[in-house]
Scaffold this motif. Structure first.
Motif, PDB file in Angstrom:
ATOM      1  N   CYS A 246       0.568  -1.048   0.163  1.00 28.41           N
ATOM      2  CA  CYS A 246       0.483  -0.280   0.305  1.00 28.41           C
ATOM      3  C   CYS A 246       0.648   1.403  -0.160  1.00 28.41           C
ATOM      4  N   HIS A 247       0.043   2.403  -0.298  1.00 26.49           N
ATOM      5  CA  HIS A 247       0.661   2.975   0.279  1.00 26.49           C
ATOM      6  C   HIS A 247      -0.124   4.507   0.737  1.00 26.49           C
ATOM      7  N   GLY A 248       0.588   5.095   1.238  1.00 28.54           N
ATOM      8  CA  GLY A 248      -0.017   6.355   2.442  1.00 28.54           C
ATOM      9  C   GLY A 248      -0.051   7.626   2.784  1.00 28.54           C
ATOM     10  N   LYS A 249      -0.983   8.467   2.797  1.00 34.53           N
ATOM     11  CA  LYS A 249      -0.715   9.673   2.870  1.00 34.53           C
ATOM     12  C   LYS A 249      -0.653   9.812   4.474  1.00 34.53           C
ATOM     13  N   ALA A 250       0.744  10.794   4.732  1.00 31.43           N
ATOM     14  CA  ALA A 250       0.835  11.126   6.224  1.00 31.43           C
ATOM     15  C   ALA A 250      -0.117  12.025   6.734  1.00 31.43           C
ATOM     16  N   VAL A 251      -0.010  12.334   7.666  1.00 30.32           N
ATOM     17  CA  VAL A 251      -1.070  13.549   7.981  1.00 30.32           C
ATOM     18  C   VAL A 251       0.003  13.957   9.066  1.00 30.32           C
ATOM     19  N   THR A 252       0.336  13.934  10.059  1.00 29.17           N
ATOM     20  CA  THR A 252       1.951  14.046  10.949  1.00 29.17           C
ATOM     21  C   THR A 252       3.275  14.067   9.584  1.00 29.17           C
ATOM     22  N   THR A 253       4.239  14.419  10.382  1.00 26.73           N
ATOM     23  CA  THR A 253       5.440  14.510  10.251  1.00 26.73           C
ATOM     24  C   THR A 253       6.268  14.500  11.016  1.00 26.73           C
ATOM     25  N   ASP A 254       6.584  14.626  12.363  1.00 27.66           N
ATOM     26  CA  ASP A 254       7.638  14.358  13.029  1.00 27.66           C
ATOM     27  C   ASP A 254       7.130  12.643  13.466  1.00 27.66           C
ATOM     28  N   ASP A 264      16.544   2.384  12.550  1.00 27.82           N
ATOM     29  CA  ASP A 264      16.480   4.209  12.035  1.00 27.82           C
ATOM     30  C   ASP A 264      15.390   4.137  11.072  1.00 27.82           C
ATOM     31  N   VAL A 265      14.661   5.786  11.534  1.00 24.54           N
ATOM     32  CA  VAL A 265      13.272   5.492  10.474  1.00 24.54           C
ATOM     33  C   VAL A 265      13.262   7.299  10.078  1.00 24.54           C
ATOM     34  N   ARG A 266      13.934   7.461   8.736  1.00 21.98           N
ATOM     35  CA  ARG A 266      13.976   9.055   8.307  1.00 21.98           C
ATOM     36  C   ARG A 266      12.498   9.208   7.028  1.00 21.98           C
ATOM     37  N   TRP A 267      12.713  10.451   6.549  1.00 16.03           N
ATOM     38  CA  TRP A 267      12.140  10.694   5.552  1.00 16.03           C
ATOM     39  C   TRP A 267      13.306  10.847   4.110  1.00 16.03           C
ATOM     40  N   PHE A 268      13.042  10.617   3.027  1.00 13.68           N
ATOM     41  CA  PHE A 268      13.893  10.238   2.216  1.00 13.68           C
ATOM     42  C   PHE A 268      13.071  11.235   0.937  1.00 13.68           C
ATOM     43  N   THR A 269      14.217  12.568   0.321  1.00 14.58           N
ATOM     44  CA  THR A 269      13.594  12.559  -0.698  1.00 14.58           C
ATOM     45  C   THR A 269      13.232  12.124  -1.607  1.00 14.58           C
ATOM     46  N   ARG A 270      12.310  12.509  -3.040  1.00 17.43           N
ATOM     47  CA  ARG A 270      12.833  12.330  -4.455  1.00 17.43           C
ATOM     48  C   ARG A 270      13.186  12.146  -5.282  1.00 17.43           C
ATOM     49  N   GLU A 271      14.210  13.367  -4.879  1.00 18.02           N
ATOM     50  CA  GLU A 271      15.566  13.044  -4.951  1.00 18.02           C
ATOM     51  C   GLU A 271      16.659  11.823  -5.206  1.00 18.02           C
ATOM     52  N   LEU A 296       7.440  -0.369  -4.645  1.00 19.56           N
ATOM     53  CA  LEU A 296       6.125   0.048  -3.588  1.00 19.56           C
ATOM     54  C   LEU A 296       7.006   1.107  -4.169  1.00 19.56           C
ATOM     55  N   ILE A 297       8.987   1.585  -3.365  1.00 14.95           N
ATOM     56  CA  ILE A 297       9.783   2.808  -3.186  1.00 14.95           C
ATOM     57  C   ILE A 297       9.653   3.237  -4.720  1.00 14.95           C
ATOM     58  N   THR A 298       9.820   2.212  -5.535  1.00 15.08           N
ATOM     59  CA  THR A 298       9.415   3.162  -7.108  1.00 15.08           C
ATOM     60  C   THR A 298       8.697   4.127  -8.077  1.00 15.08           C
ATOM     61  N   ALA A 299       6.855   2.985  -7.464  1.00 14.83           N
ATOM     62  CA  ALA A 299       6.282   3.483  -8.211  1.00 14.83           C
ATOM     63  C   ALA A 299       5.769   4.431  -7.261  1.00 14.83           C
ATOM     64  N   TRP A 300       6.161   5.400  -5.711  1.00 10.97           N
ATOM     65  CA  TRP A 300       5.692   6.371  -5.824  1.00 10.97           C
ATOM     66  C   TRP A 300       7.527   7.496  -6.420  1.00 10.97           C
ATOM     67  N   ALA A 301       8.631   6.897  -6.254  1.00 18.28           N
ATOM     68  CA  ALA A 301       9.257   7.667  -7.243  1.00 18.28           C
ATOM     69  C   ALA A 301       9.350   8.795  -8.159  1.00 18.28           C
ATOM     70  N   GLU A 303       6.224   8.507  -9.561  1.00 18.85           N
ATOM     71  CA  GLU A 303       5.599   9.665  -9.024  1.00 18.85           C
ATOM     72  C   GLU A 303       4.194   8.904  -9.661  1.00 18.85           C
ATOM     73  N   LYS A 304       4.199   7.864  -9.703  1.00 17.21           N
ATOM     74  CA  LYS A 304       2.952   6.838 -10.129  1.00 17.21           C
ATOM     75  C   LYS A 304       1.695   6.839  -9.064  1.00 17.21           C
ATOM     76  N   VAL A 305       2.330   8.009  -8.056  1.00 17.83           N
ATOM     77  CA  VAL A 305       1.393   7.438  -7.198  1.00 17.83           C
ATOM     78  C   VAL A 305       1.148   9.017  -6.408  1.00 17.83           C
ATOM     79  N   LEU A 306      -0.695   9.294  -6.518  1.00 15.40           N
ATOM     80  CA  LEU A 306      -1.055  10.586  -6.287  1.00 15.40           C
ATOM     81  C   LEU A 306      -1.719  10.859  -5.621  1.00 15.40           C
ATOM     82  N   PHE A 307      -1.025  11.919  -4.381  1.00 18.96           N
ATOM     83  CA  PHE A 307      -2.105  12.013  -2.925  1.00 18.96           C
ATOM     84  C   PHE A 307      -2.607  13.428  -3.254  1.00 18.96           C
TER      85      PHE A 307
END
Ligand SMILES: [Zn+2]
Length: 307
Positions: A246-254, A264-271, A296-301, A303-307
């Motif tokens: 699945c893909h999920g849309k974050a509502v919070t970011t901290d 470890d858990v981190r945010w990574f940029t599309r780049e 799942l990661i590739t599909a998002w990177a 831009e095949k998953v748009l929220f």
């Protein structure tokens, strides 16, 4: 999107035939029938020189004694296919009379050497043999169980209850926040290999997929997820899971990570993700294409998953 590794099994599982005990007995002796041995869950392969599943004939195994009869996997072009657990043998290759071109190989390694169709059959055989090994006794009364319907059920000889092969659903998800994706490193395999992947966890009883996604992400990363979208699924025969991607849309970011489960858990940029997928980012190692997480990661990177 092409299908995932371990899916794509071409066998017809023969639901009508497997209910006919006489048919099964005859099929087990049919000289056209093919038997795939598993020894301690390693799969028999043959190198001739291309690597193939190591199918044997009824005469190759008829003199050997096994705990359970062979598991009927299904039919291909009318030919019955079985998996057989030969773990009771001490020197399996020798006792089966096989030469050096044959070997028993761990399932994940075998999967990397075979065609997608053979890998699908491998997944079914491994999951079924593994399930039978773990369910020799009844969970209700402790009596011995016996396989029936070619291995699609085990029946308790004491209380008659029926036990069916399990599939354990796992929610696996890439949560995103616009141009960023949340990836983690769980303790164990991922941490040892230094990779970051999608978060994942078993779906609880009486929980829907969306609830499992939101709960797991909250537990592992402290992030609240809103909308959840299904992407695709993958059978994962270790021992018998179904990965629900699945893909999920974050509502919070901290992020507030679960220190016990995650290193470890981190945010990574599309780049960052795109450059890693292109092999140009030594700071981020992602899962291999064998795993649904990669897709799942590739599909998002891409831009095949748009929220
Ligand atoms: Zn019982």
């Amino acid at each position: 999107m092409s299908r995932h590794v371990f899916s794509g099994n071409p066998l017809d599982r023969g639901d009508v035939e497997r209910r006919d005990e006489d048919w099964l007995k005859q099929a087990a002796r049919d000289p056209r029938s093919r038997f795939l041995p598993l020894w301690q869950l390693n799969i028999l392969l043959q190198n001739i020189p291309l690597t193939k599943l190591g199918w044997l004939k009824p005469t190759d195994i008829e003199k050997l004694a096994f705990d359970d009869p062979p598991v009927f996997l299904g039919l291909m072009n009318g030919i019955p296919h079985f998996a057989v657990d030969v773990s009771a043998l001490t020197e399996p290759l020798q006792e089966l009379g096989l030469e050096e071109t044959w070997s028993f190989v761990e399932a994940r390694s075998a999967a990397s050497q075979l065609t997608p169709e053979d890998v699908g059959i491998l997944a079914q055989g491994k999951a079924q043999v593994d399930w039978h090994r773990r369910h020799r006794f009844c969970g209700l009364c402790g009596g011995a169980t016996q396989p029936a319907r070619g291995g699609q059920v085990r029946k308790c000889i004491q209380c008659n209850s029926e036990h069916f092969p399990r599939t354990d659903p796992v929610a696996i998800m890439v949560v995103t926040d616009g141009e960023r994706a949340l990836l983690g490193q769980s303790r164990g395999r991922l941490a040892r290999s230094g990779r970051y992947s999608a978060l994942a966890g078993f779906i609880d009883q009486a929980e829907c997929i969306e609830e499992a996604v939101r709960r797991e992400v909250k537990e592992e990363a402290g992030i609240t997820v809103g909308e959840v979208r299904y992407h695709s699924s993958q059978p994962w025969p270790f021992p018998y899971s179904l990965m629900i991607g699945c893909h999920g849309k974050a509502v919070t970011t901290d992020i507030a990570k679960d220190d016990e489960e995650m290193t470890d858990v981190r945010w990574f940029t599309r780049e960052e993700v795109l450059s890693s997928l292109a092999g140009r980012n030594p700071n981020l190692r992602l899962p291999d294409p064998v795993a649904i997480a990669h897709h799942l990661i590739t599909a998002w990177a891409e831009e095949k998953v748009l929220f």
